[in-house]
Motif scaffolding. Structure first.
Motif, PDB file in Angstrom:
ATOM      1  N   MET A  86      -5.716  12.067   5.468  1.00  0.00           N
ATOM      2  CA  MET A  86      -5.084  11.156   4.520  1.00  0.00           C
ATOM      3  C   MET A  86      -5.448  11.666   3.129  1.00  0.00           C
ATOM      4  N   LEU A  87      -4.418  12.050   2.362  1.00  0.00           N
ATOM      5  CA  LEU A  87      -4.670  12.623   1.038  1.00  0.00           C
ATOM      6  C   LEU A  87      -5.087  11.537   0.046  1.00  0.00           C
ATOM      7  N   ALA A 130       0.857  -1.192   0.000  1.00  0.00           N
ATOM      8  CA  ALA A 130       0.000   0.000   0.000  1.00  0.00           C
ATOM      9  C   ALA A 130       0.888   1.236   0.000  1.00  0.00           C
ATOM     10  N   VAL A 131       0.417   2.289  -0.659  1.00  0.00           N
ATOM     11  CA  VAL A 131       1.139   3.564  -0.729  1.00  0.00           C
ATOM     12  C   VAL A 131       0.179   4.668  -0.303  1.00  0.00           C
ATOM     13  N   TYR A 132       0.671   5.574   0.556  1.00  0.00           N
ATOM     14  CA  TYR A 132      -0.234   6.616   1.042  1.00  0.00           C
ATOM     15  C   TYR A 132       0.477   7.962   1.123  1.00  0.00           C
ATOM     16  N   THR A 162      -8.929   1.295  -0.413  1.00  0.00           N
ATOM     17  CA  THR A 162      -8.346   2.468  -1.069  1.00  0.00           C
ATOM     18  C   THR A 162      -9.075   3.743  -0.650  1.00  0.00           C
ATOM     19  N   THR A 163      -8.298   4.804  -0.425  1.00  0.00           N
ATOM     20  CA  THR A 163      -8.840   6.145  -0.187  1.00  0.00           C
ATOM     21  C   THR A 163      -8.391   7.034  -1.331  1.00  0.00           C
ATOM     22  N   GLU A 164      -9.336   7.503  -2.126  1.00  0.00           N
ATOM     23  CA  GLU A 164      -8.996   8.286  -3.320  1.00  0.00           C
ATOM     24  C   GLU A 164      -9.100   9.790  -3.087  1.00  0.00           C
ATOM     25  N   LYS A 165      -9.873  10.214  -2.095  1.00  0.00           N
ATOM     26  CA  LYS A 165     -10.045  11.637  -1.813  1.00  0.00           C
ATOM     27  C   LYS A 165      -9.587  11.913  -0.381  1.00  0.00           C
ATOM     28  N   PRO A 166      -9.123  13.138  -0.108  1.00  0.00           N
ATOM     29  CA  PRO A 166      -8.687  13.475   1.246  1.00  0.00           C
ATOM     30  C   PRO A 166      -9.753  13.146   2.278  1.00  0.00           C
TER      31      PRO A 166
END
Length: 521
Positions: free
Chosen positions: A56-57, A45-47, A67-71
């Motif tokens: 979290m950006l 994972a890359v953050y 996955t988090t795609e938006k802040p």
């Protein structure tokens, strides 16, 4: 008609900058994509986090994390289980305060909602005022490793009980008369011949490494005085001089009138475990060094690209100090530098994962070297260096991958040019020796110290001098050369008589007889 012409010219002039900004954006996007491809390829994972970790950006979790795609400001509860939140928060605050690398092993909520383990590392990106702009990090899935460690810990506890019950590598110390009794396994661990019992504590302590002897003595004394547990790791020196790591465990097993009279214990070899721990420490240290080096190597071209874009946005390419065409050429050069760095890293990643496939053909090595020399000649001959080549008149045929072989030659010539001073000399020769093609690239540059020759081909290694450090690079060029040569069934050697005496690299590749009927495919 004149007015119409002027309108057309004005429209053309207004559209030109727009097209250039679009091309510039594409170039930047391409370099960023290459970088993301590499990081994603080597991490679970890359953050990216905001400067204070409040948001979290982005997070690319692949199959590991959601996955988090938006802040998002709710990332902490989304990913960190309650029992680990205080520990993670404390580590974040410490990293922010010290502006240093964040590194922590902790539990994490996986993509499927279950609890796993991760090793998370993040580095701060600083602006010109040394203020944190954001954090870039990677998270590795260590769930299986943690489960294995827990299983090993449980097994070790059961093993201790079994060893104690079975009297394997056991000892008994009769404190009243200071007599010690060993079983046969104890003698074998110390490399000693069997001796008639009883023994004395000195027979054991004399084999304990001098650096550990006082600590072991103190812990044994403390366990006796406090009726406690003796449990420690230490080194022993066997009779044959070999140093091994041992784990010792003991406790008081008999008392007379409230005073300890007998102490019993076990000892077993943990050398393999200690070596594995040291290996893990070294890997972690090298990873930290690599992350710092990677950040440094990427920061320079990215800073150039960013600054140039800002100048062009402000001046629209009309500033005499930074006209449009030279600015685009500068940006193009920096993008190529980023692509080269990422390509080298992706090549190493593929090699380490065994995913490199050579496209072998029956090729003329003499002609391939000639073409590679022509392509690299302008680079080698900069700063008035003299470049001398010696190629055979006849063709030398090998079974090889033309692209990889060309890359090997380019890396060696680039290395020679990088470390050879102005007005220096570089020589390249190709010849046939004992059924092998010998390609030799030699220079009269800075040379290599004798103690660095053995590790010059290791990943991320660079000759440690101030002049070479200023040249930059990730230290992958020679590693790729060695790997590609060995994939072709050959070997590579480095030679140097010392610093300031130049260096030479010799590549040996097996020759193949030429045949008109050979199928090149």
């Amino acid at each position: 008609m004149a007015n119409e012409t002027n309108d057309q010219d004005s429209s053309f002039t207004q559209s030109e900058p727009s097209r250039y900004w679009k091309d510039t954006g594409k170039a930047l996007h391409s370099s960023q994509e290459h970088f993301r491809m590499f990081i994603t390829a080597i991490s679970d994972a890359v953050y990216r986090m905001s400067a204070d970790w409040s948001q979290m950006l982005t997070l690319k979790g692949q199959d590991f994390l959601a996955t988090t795609e938006k802040p998002s400001q709710y990332w902490f509860k989304k990913y960190i289980p309650p029992q680990d939140q205080p520990k993670v928060q404390a580590a974040i605050e410490q990293a922010i305060q010290a502006r240093s690398t964040f590194e922590l092993e902790h539990r994490i909520i996986l993509a499927d909602g279950t609890i796993g383990w991760t090793l998370s590392r993040a580095i701060p990106l600083l602006n010109a005022q040394s203020e944190i702009v954001e954090w870039v990090g990677v998270a590795s899935d260590i769930t299986q490793r943690k489960e294995a460690e827990e299983a090993i810990n449980r097994l070790e506890k059961r093993t201790l009980i079994a060893v104690e019950a079975a009297e394997m590598a056991t000892w008994e110390w009769h404190l009243a008369d200071n007599q010690v009794f060993w079983n046969e396994q104890h003698f074998r661990l110390l490399g000693m011949p069997l001796k008639p019992e009883p023994l004395s504590p000195t027979d054991f302590l004399s084999h304990v490494h001098p650096s550990d002897r006082q600590r072991v003595t103190d812990q044994l004394t403390q366990a006796i005085e406090q009726l406690g547990i003796y449990d420690t790791d230490f080194r022993i020196i066997r009779n044959d001089g070999i140093i091994r790591w041992m784990s010792g465990y003991g406790r008081i097993t008999e008392e007379i009138d409230g005073r300890p009279s007998r102490m019993s214990g076990v000892m077993f070899d943990i050398t393999d475990r200690k070596q594995a721990e040291e290996g893990l420490k070294e890997v972690a240290q090298r990873n930290d060094q690599f992350m710092a080096l990677l950040a440094h190597e990427l920061r320079n071209p990215l800073a150039t690209l960013s600054n140039t874009v800002q100048i062009l946005q402000l001046t629209k390419g009309t500033d005499e100090m930074m006209p449009l065409e030279p600015a685009l050429a500068l940006m193009n050069r920096e993008v190529h530098q980023l692509v080269r760095l990422v390509d080298d890293l992706l090549n190493m990643s593929r090699i380490n994962q065994g995913k490199v496939q050579l496209h072998l053909t029956h090729l003329d090595l003499t002609e391939l070297v000639r073409q590679a020399v022509e392509a690299a000649q302008s680079l080698v001959e900069t700063d008035q260096r003299q470049f001398t080549t010696s190629l055979p008149s006849e063709s030398l045929y090998i079974q090889g991958d033309a692209i990889r072989l060309t890359q090997m030659i380019r890396n060696l010539l680039s290395n020679a040019a990088k470390f050879t001073n102005q007005n220096g000399h570089i020589w390249l020769s190709l010849e046939q020796i004992d059924g092998h093609a010998l390609l030799r690239i030699r220079d009269d540059g800075i040379g290599i110290a004798a103690d660095q020759l053995d590790r010059i081909f290791a990943m991320f290694e660079q000759v440690d001098t101030s002049s070479t450090r200023s040249q930059g690079g990730l230290g992958l060029g020679l590693t790729l050369v060695k790997q590609f040569v060995e994939l072709h069934g050959g070997w590579v050697e480095a030679h140097s008589t010392g610093v300031g005496a130049g260096s030479a690299f010799s590549i040996h590749l097996p020759l193949q007889p030429y045949s008109h009927t050979l199928n090149d495919n």
